[in-house]
Design a protein around this motif. Structure first.
Motif, mmCIF file in Angstrom:
data_model
loop_
_atom_site.group_PDB
_atom_site.id
_atom_site.type_symbol
_atom_site.label_atom_id
_atom_site.label_comp_id
_atom_site.label_asym_id
_atom_site.label_seq_id
_atom_site.Cartn_x
_atom_site.Cartn_y
_atom_site.Cartn_z
ATOM 1 N N ALA A 270 11.853 4.512 2.468
ATOM 2 C CA ALA A 270 10.743 5.001 3.300
ATOM 3 C C ALA A 270 9.383 4.633 2.687
ATOM 4 N N THR A 271 8.373 4.523 3.551
ATOM 5 C CA THR A 271 7.043 4.141 3.063
ATOM 6 C C THR A 271 6.366 5.279 2.294
ATOM 7 N N ARG A 272 6.767 6.505 2.550
ATOM 8 C CA ARG A 272 6.142 7.707 1.949
ATOM 9 C C ARG A 272 4.624 7.682 2.117
ATOM 10 N N GLY B 140 11.257 -4.650 8.674
ATOM 11 C CA GLY B 140 12.171 -5.581 8.017
ATOM 12 C C GLY B 140 13.164 -4.865 7.104
ATOM 13 N N ASP B 141 12.718 -3.803 6.444
ATOM 14 C CA ASP B 141 13.621 -3.044 5.571
ATOM 15 C C ASP B 141 14.699 -2.338 6.400
ATOM 16 N N ALA C 166 1.587 -0.690 1.266
ATOM 17 C CA ALA C 166 3.021 -0.820 1.523
ATOM 18 C C ALA C 166 3.710 -1.239 0.236
ATOM 19 N N ARG C 167 5.029 -1.126 0.244
ATOM 20 C CA ARG C 167 5.845 -1.506 -0.914
ATOM 21 C C ARG C 167 5.278 -0.915 -2.208
ATOM 22 N N ASP C 168 5.200 0.433 -2.218
ATOM 23 C CA ASP C 168 4.701 1.159 -3.388
ATOM 24 C C ASP C 168 3.360 0.638 -3.862
ATOM 25 N N ASN C 169 2.497 0.372 -2.913
ATOM 26 C CA ASN C 169 1.095 -0.023 -3.164
ATOM 27 C C ASN C 169 0.952 -1.452 -3.714
ATOM 28 N N ASN C 170 2.052 -2.204 -3.758
ATOM 29 C CA ASN C 170 1.964 -3.574 -4.267
ATOM 30 C C ASN C 170 1.341 -4.528 -3.258
#
Ligand SMILES: Cc1cc2nc3c(=O)[nH]c(=O)nc-3n(C[C@H](O)[C@H](O)[C@H](O)COP(=O)(O)OP(=O)(O)OC[C@H]3O[C@@H](n4cnc5c(N)ncnc54)[C@H](O)[C@@H]3O)c2cc1C
Length: 394
Positions: free
Chosen positions: A68-70, A101-102, A207-211
């Protein structure tokens, strides 16, 4: 069981979700996807209401929660990046949010051992005969199936081949959206920052844990005559529409130029008199796209796949397609209605509307009808009672 061999066009959300259930009921699904491989990444999509119960029944809720994006709050800012109003995460992110996509990857992984996936191909002809369907492909050899299901999105190929020209069924809501992946140069931490000028919305969320971050450009416009395949032309349209817009927009337009992905389309709905014709049916956006403004497309796709497969497992395709439509129609109507009202709130057309919108968001926590407004999406998400199909866990 008859109608065992089912060809599904599209491997995003509705297609693999349908393959999941069809296999569970003893069918033999084949999925053909135009893209050369599974389309990773993409924007955030969310689950609300009944679709979460379908995820439970699939045993996949844990996997979706783990990816999840949280996402937290979204802050609307002025041209100097000063906060104007903050909206809670549920407004944008529903009850559970994940990158499209995930989600595709989770559904694909859950089905790939039991489903034949053919990437890099597309249906070119569908000819129904007495007890089956003859299908031709752009690349592969012609094949025979019992049923064909279009899960190939807003611009569905199966719909064009069997139901008719897209223009007959597509209702544009008067907005366009572009979205792509950019560096998280604002340092957002599971949050979003949105900026408005009349008829234009620029939004960034991490997104993607802020990356990385996703940037969205929304604008209001009547139908544009653009080429769906000409990405360069679409990028230019976005640049022209957002030229001179304040805040971080210039930097974000530059980042868009260098983005590894790019999406541009109208916010449109599909409204069909019937979701099936003969041995061919549609599911997900192909059948009843609700437009990104509804936040319900993923729920519709996942629930639609569950209902369609459950009905096919219970009866002949004629009876099953009719039941599928009966079950889905009120749910589809509720989700599409939601989008029709959301446009002005998300892309305020004038300065006056913008002020009115911000004032409303500011006052909302104190308004007596707050709960009513906040529960609207949840009400739409629950506008279907899921049947307990035989063989599906309840
Ligand atoms: C910008 C944006 C934001 C969104 N935000 C949200 C949100 O917040 N919440 C939400 O619930 N929903 C959201 N949605 C909607 C959501 O993405 C869709 O409703 C959902 O993906 C529908 O799934 P689908 O499988 O029916 O169609 P799609 O996801 O559109 O997939 C269709 C698939 O078919 C394939 N295909 C196309 N043509 C062919 C062909 N000729 N042959 C074979 N394959 C083909 C495509 O490559 C694709 O893989 C958003 C959509 C957009 C564009």
């Amino acid at each position: 069981m008859t109608n065992r061999r089912v060809l599904i066009s599209g491997a995003s959300v509705a297609g693999p979700a349908l393959a999941f259930w069809l296999h569970r009921y003893g069918f033999t699904p084949t999925v053909v996807e135009r893209a050369p491989e599974l389309r990773d990444g993409g924007y955030a999509v969310d689950f609300r209401g009944a679709s979460l119960r379908v995820l439970d029944r699939m045993g996949l809720r844990g996997a979706v929660e783990a990816a999840a994006t949280r996402m937290g709050d979204v802050t609307y800012v002025d041209g100097d990046d000063r906060p104007l109003v903050v909206t809670p995460s549920t407004y944008q992110s529903g009850e559970l949010e994940i990158l499209r996509g995930d989600l595709s990857r989770i559904l694909y992984d859950a089905t790939k051992d039991d489903t034949e996936y053919v990437f890099g191909d597309s249906i070119t002809g569908i000819t129904e005969h007495g007890d089956g369907v003859a299908v031709t492909f752009a690349h592969g050899e012609p094949r025979e199936f019992d049923l064909v299901i279009g899960a190939d999105g807003l611009h569905s190929n199966v719909r064009s081949l069997v139901f008719g020209d897209e223009r007959e069924f597509r209702h544009d809501l008067g907005y366009y959206v572009s979205i792509c992946t950019v560096p998280n140069h604002l340092g957002l931490d599971h949050t979003g920052r949105f900026y408005n000028e009349p008829n234009r919305t620029v939004g960034v969320y991490s997104a993607r844990d802020n990356n990385e971050a996703k940037v969205m450009f929304w604008f209001g416009a009547d139908r544009l005559d653009h080429d769906h395949r000409d990405v360069e032309q679409q990028r230019r349209i976005v640049e022209e529409r957002f030229a001179g817009v304040g805040w971080e927009t210039t930097a974000l337009l530059d980042a868009m130029r260098a983005a590894p992905d790019f999406y541009f389309d109208s916010a449109s709905q599909i409204k069909l008199g019937s979701y099936a014709r003969g041995r061919v049916a549609l599911v997900g956006d192909a059948a009843y796209c609700a437009a990104p403004l509804s936040g319900m497309g993923t729920s519709l796709a996942v629930v639609g796949a569950y209902v369609l497969a459950g009905e096919l497992a219970s009866a002949s395709h004629e009876t099953a397609f009719a039941a599928y439509e009966r079950e889905m129609r009120p749910f589809v109507d509720a989700c599409q209605k939601l989008a029709e009202g959301n446009g002005k709130w998300f892309v305020p057309p004038t300065r006056a509307w913008l002020k009115f919108r911000n004032l409303n968001y500011k006052l909302l926590p104190y308004l007596p009808w707050r709960k009513l407004i906040e529960e609207l999406p949840l009400k739409a998400g629950n506008a279907i009672t899921l049947k307990p199909y035989a063989g599906a866990p309840v």
